[in-house]
Design an enzyme around this catalytic site. Structure first.
Site, PDB file in Angstrom:
ATOM      1  N   PRO A 410       0.827  -1.213   0.000  1.00 41.31           N
ATOM      2  CA  PRO A 410       0.000   0.000   0.000  1.00 41.31           C
ATOM      3  C   PRO A 410       0.858   1.258   0.000  1.00 41.31           C
ATOM      4  CG  PRO A 410      -0.660  -1.543   1.736  1.00 41.31           C
ATOM      5  CD  PRO A 410       0.650  -2.024   1.218  1.00 41.31           C
ATOM      6  N   GLY A 412       2.690   4.544   1.284  1.00 50.14           N
ATOM      7  CA  GLY A 412       3.180   5.020   2.570  1.00 50.14           C
ATOM      8  C   GLY A 412       3.843   3.988   3.441  1.00 50.14           C
ATOM      9  N   GLY A 414       6.977   2.705   2.669  1.00 50.84           N
ATOM     10  CA  GLY A 414       8.418   2.848   2.566  1.00 50.84           C
ATOM     11  C   GLY A 414       9.045   2.126   1.400  1.00 50.84           C
ATOM     12  N   SER A 784     -13.429 -13.660  -1.972  1.00 50.64           N
ATOM     13  CA  SER A 784     -13.112 -13.773  -0.546  1.00 50.64           C
ATOM     14  C   SER A 784     -14.288 -13.387   0.347  1.00 50.64           C
ATOM     15  CB  SER A 784     -11.912 -12.886  -0.197  1.00 50.64           C
ATOM     16  OG  SER A 784     -12.227 -11.524  -0.407  1.00 50.64           O
ATOM     17  N   LYS A 827      -5.275  -8.587   5.863  1.00 52.71           N
ATOM     18  CA  LYS A 827      -6.609  -8.667   6.456  1.00 52.71           C
ATOM     19  C   LYS A 827      -6.542  -8.768   7.976  1.00 52.71           C
ATOM     20  CE  LYS A 827      -8.542 -10.821   2.315  1.00 52.71           C
ATOM     21  NZ  LYS A 827      -9.111 -12.046   1.717  1.00 52.71           N
TER      22      LYS A 827
END
Length: 888
Positions: A410, A412, A414, A784, A827
């Site tokens: 995702p 942010g 690094g 899912s 998750k």
């Protein structure tokens, strides 16, 4: 040309808008409007050569009026030099376009009678409209006495303004008229001579000057010039011959002067061109003389300097031959030639590229590299271990072809900073290539040199900018490339990232092979799915799922808060943020996988502190080397009458030292009140799940997104209907199929689960079922959510509430088996962020729990399910009470 023309007492009038026809002038017009076509048919076409019409100038106007139809208006006789104008308001029936509003037509009181020299008739297709092309010759001036209409066009009662023969003879004897005539003819002859030299014509004009009377000659000359409408009207109104000659002489002389100015400019330009050609020949002769004398000055020769630069570039032999051939071609060209500049820019690129220049790698110290990674990044144990392994292989075999690492996670978390850390650990230069939104293949391979504005691709441009052949090159946002008619950049990257092919990477602009095998490529992406499989096969995917709240806390205390304070000119003496407050910010204001939102919230607190610090009273320096300190302590000393303290500050201090000089009495401590004031009310709380699962028919699922794991609520309800299934929430095809499977499974086991009596096993008898996924603005798809929808439907039909502290994920077959799903770590971290205590997972996902941090696992109860019955057993409070007598 006849000397005099007998005019009838009434003429048909053809209006000329913003244009004047003078006597003796010939003009060609095309008549298309119904009124002008009717006039030509009745006054010229039917009368053949006997027809005469009047040409009357009309002035444009923007004025509109509501006056009724005025078809005729009397006009007094023409007594003065300039007469008044007639205004006629045309009615709707008289206008071809049929506008509702009336337009005021400003007629001129003087016009010119004209006869047709040529008439031709045409029919437009497919409209069938009749048009006329008319060639008119102006004959003589007339004055309008009265204006009226005849059908669709105008007629006028006129009187001629031409002199009779006796009056003309008297005027010709006037000495003033004779002088004006001589002056006009002299000026006209001079103009004819200039035009004859320029255009090699003028014989017919000289004959005209000798045969035509001078008063008609003035009109003919002026009609051939481009003058303004006002000047044309002035010439038309010049009935007096002396006034007409005077104005005509002025206009002819002005036209003559404009021609002379244009000739002077043309001669100057031609002289400059001749001068440049002369300078070119002289330079060629000077160069030949210097070559014979052996006196060439290479230092001043740009081409020679470029050649020396190319010789020192260290090109491979095959490329050097190509560069020499291009250089010889450049030497034969002149700087003024179109291709000279593009050829020189191409050779400069060849000379600037780092063919042999590389960064000298220092001896790799794995311990130092590990310490550097630990200091730059908190957590990410698996990722840092893979980087250390990569560096260890490089240490043992420097020329090893390592895999292309692709960090997927995702925003942010690094990813980009990890690539920078690899470059610093290897001691190499770092270059970042952004691929987000790139749709043109030429951005990777470059443009061909045949196009205007062509340039090399981003890879070659990046290597030229960094100046070495072995940098660490980051291909950022590789999943966001697109394809259109300009090509597919992702396909062009196949050659770049394949170590067997990138030895001879061919850039279209460069047009020679370039070795990219020394470059260490690192890629970043938010998702794996958009990356084409052939490109993904050339990379090793390393997932960065996100941070736990504990990791976010450590990152904020170690990295984010010091960086935010430094960016806002603050220090710990000004602002103090405790761990407890950072925890509150994480819990109440952020629910993201990365730390960017957390950093933005910390920056908001820093800005609020900066405002308070900046509002404190501070004075300007008293002298060059002394500053006056202002603080509450000093203010109290001044009030007591004590002496002021002085502190000497050197002139070379930086901003940080200067800000430390003005220290507040106590730092600003962030508390809950300040959080509410600066950041607003809390955005999230731990009670959200309990509130939303308070009724039957609601279950909590776990999903994966490009921004990390998320908690997804599934709501189901029933209503009177025909047994239909309704799905809402912007769902994809896969998740719609899962909903159909879930409803089928529940209906098939309705009797076993005691959801209906044995004789009434049709759950949808007389009612519809509606399944909704909230947050409808976000597209949802993927395999899912099957177990979540089954749990929601069982809860709906049994009217039993699902446990609020339980979330689940997994897909189900039609027979009730639970299938494994992906993104388990994301998750589980999402469930941990939402405060959920129990998570139901497929049994075959047990192996994926190794990646989950132990601290997170310790705070959660992980429940494994093999069949759908196991999920139902764990999802409801007290187990599944209706299962005792069932046949499951």
């Amino acid at each position: 040309m006849a000397e005099s023309v007998e005019l009838p007492s009434r003429l048909a009038i053809l209006p000329f808008r913003n244009k004047v026809l003078l006597p003796g002038a010939i003009i060609r017009i095309r008549c298309t409007s119904p009124s002008s076509v009717k006039l030509v048919e009745q006054e010229l076409w039917q009368r053949e050569e006997k027809g005469l019409i009047g040409i009357l100038p009309v002035r444009d106007t923007a004025e509109m009026t509501t006056v009724g139809p005025l078809l005729s208006q009397g006009v007094g006789t023409d007594s003065g030099e300039r007469s008044s104008k007639i205004q006629v308001a045309t009615s709707e029936s008289n206008k071809p376009d049929g506008k509702n509003q009336q337009e005021v037509i400003h007629w001129h009181t003087r016009g010119v009678a004209a006869r047709a020299l040529h008439l031709s008739r045409g029919v437009e297709k497919p409209s069938g409209r009749v048009t006329y092309i008319v060639v008119l010759e102006g004959l003589c001036r007339f004055s309008v006495q009265e204006l009226s209409t005849r059908g669709t066009y105008y007629t006028a009662r006129i009187s001629s303004l031409d002199m009779n023969k006796t009056e003309m003879e008297q005027v010709e004897q006037d000495p003033e008229f004779i002088a004006l005539s001589r002056q006009f003819k002299a000026t006209a002859m001079e103009l004819i001579s200039v035009l004859e030299q320029k255009q090699k014509t003028g014989g017919r004009t000289k004959v005209l000057l000798e045969t035509v009377p001078v008063h008609k000659l003035a009109d003919i000359f002026v009609a051939s010039f481009e003058i303004s409408f006002e000047e044309q009207l002035s010439m038309l109104d010049s009935v007096d011959l002396k006034v007409r000659l005077s104005k005509a002489t002025e206009l002819v002389d002005r036209h003559l002067q404009s021609i002379r100015v244009a000739e002077k400019i043309t001669q100057k330009v031609e002289g400059q061109l001749s001068k440049s050609q002369k300078e070119f020949l002289l330079r060629q002769q000077m160069r030949a003389i210097k070559e014979e004398l052996g006196d060439n000055d290479d230092d001043e020769d740009d081409v020679a300097a470029l050649e020396r630069k190319m010789q020192s570039a260290g090109m491979p032999p095959n490329i050097w031959k190509h560069a020499q051939r291009e250089l010889r071609r450049l030497k034969k060209m002149q700087p003024q030639q179109p291709g000279y500049n593009s050829s020189r820019v191409y050779l400069e690129l060849l000379a600037d590229l780092p063919w042999q220049k590389a960064s000298e790698e220092h001896e790799l110290d794995l311990r130092a590299a590990k310490e550097r990674l630990d200091s730059d990044h908190y957590g990410l144990v698996k990722v840092k271990q893979r980087i250390i392994e990569y560096l260890a292989v490089r240490k043992l075999k420097p020329d090893a072809r390592g895999p292309v690492l692709c960090f997927v996670g995702p925003p942010g978390v690094g990813k980009t900073s990890l690539a920078s850390s690899i470059a610093s650990a290897l001691g190499r230069k770092f270059v970042r290539i952004s691929l987000g939104g790139v749709k043109d293949e030429a951005d990777i391979r470059g443009h061909r040199r045949t196009y205007i504005g062509s340039m090399p691709g981003r890879l070659i441009e990046g290597l030229k900018r960094v100046g070495v052949s072995n940098p660490v090159m980051l291909l950022d946002e590789i999943d966001k490339t697109g394809s259109d008619v300009r090509g597919d950049p992702a396909s062009a990257l196949l050659e770049v990232l394949d170590p067997e092919q990138n030895k001879t990477f061919n850039d279209h602009y460069l047009n020679v092979p370039y070795d990219l095998s020394k470059v260490i490529f690192v890629a970043t992406a938010n998702r794996v799915q958009p990356i084409p499989p052939p490109l993904l096969d050339r990379m090793e995917v390393i997932e960065l799922p996100g941070y736990t709240p504990e990791e976010k806390l450590k990152i904020a205390m170690r990295h984010l808060i010091p960086r935010v304070l430094d960016q806002h000119g603050l220090s710990s003496e000004f602002l103090e943020i405790s761990e407890a407050m950072v925890k509150l910010v994480i819990q109440r204001y952020t629910r993201e996988a990365g730390v960017r939102s957390l950093e933005r919230n910390l920056a908001a607190l820093a800005r609020a502190a900066a405002v308070q610090v900046a509002e404190q009273e501070q004075t300007i320096p008293l002298s060059k080397d002394m500053h006056r300190l202002a603080s509450p302590l000093l203010d109290s000393r001044l009030a007591d009458g004590s002496e002021m303290e002085m502190e000497v500050i050197p002139m070379g201090v930086n901003n940080q030292e200067l800000s430390n000089t003005f220290r507040v009495a106590s730092p600003l401590v962030v508390d809950e009140a300040m959080l509410d004031k600066v950041l607003g009310p809390p955005r999230y709380d731990d009670k959200e799940t309990a509130e939303r699962v308070a009724t039957a028919g609601v279950s909590v699922g776990l999903v994966w997104t490009a921004f990390g794991g998320e908690v997804q609520f599934v709501e189901a309800t029933a209503m009177l209907g025909k047994g239909d299934l309704h799905l809402t929430g912007q769902l994809g095809d896969v998740i719609k199929e899962s909903a159909q499977i879930a409803l089928t499974w529940v209906r098939a086991r309705a009797a076993d689960l005691k959801l209906a009596a044995a004789e009434e096993i049709n759950l949808l008898q007389g009612r519809d079922v509606h399944i909704h996924f909230p947050a409808g603005a976000v597209p949802k798809d993927g395999p899912s959510a099957g177990v979540t929808m089954v749990t929601s439907l069982v809860s709906l039909f049994s009217q039993k509430r699902v446990r609020a502290d339980t979330a689940m994920t997994g897909e189900m077959t039609l027979r009730g088996l639970i299938l494994p799903v992906g993104g388990i770590k994301d998750k589980i971290l999402a469930a941990h962020r939402y405060g959920i205590k129990r998570v139901i997972l497929p049994e075959r996902n047990l192996k994926d729990l190794v990646e989950v941090p132990s601290a997170v696992l310790a705070s959660l109860e992980i429940l494994l399910a093999k069949r759908m019955e196991d999920v139902l057993e764990q999802a409801f409070e007290g187990g599944c009470p209706w299962r005792r007598d069932s046949k499951l």
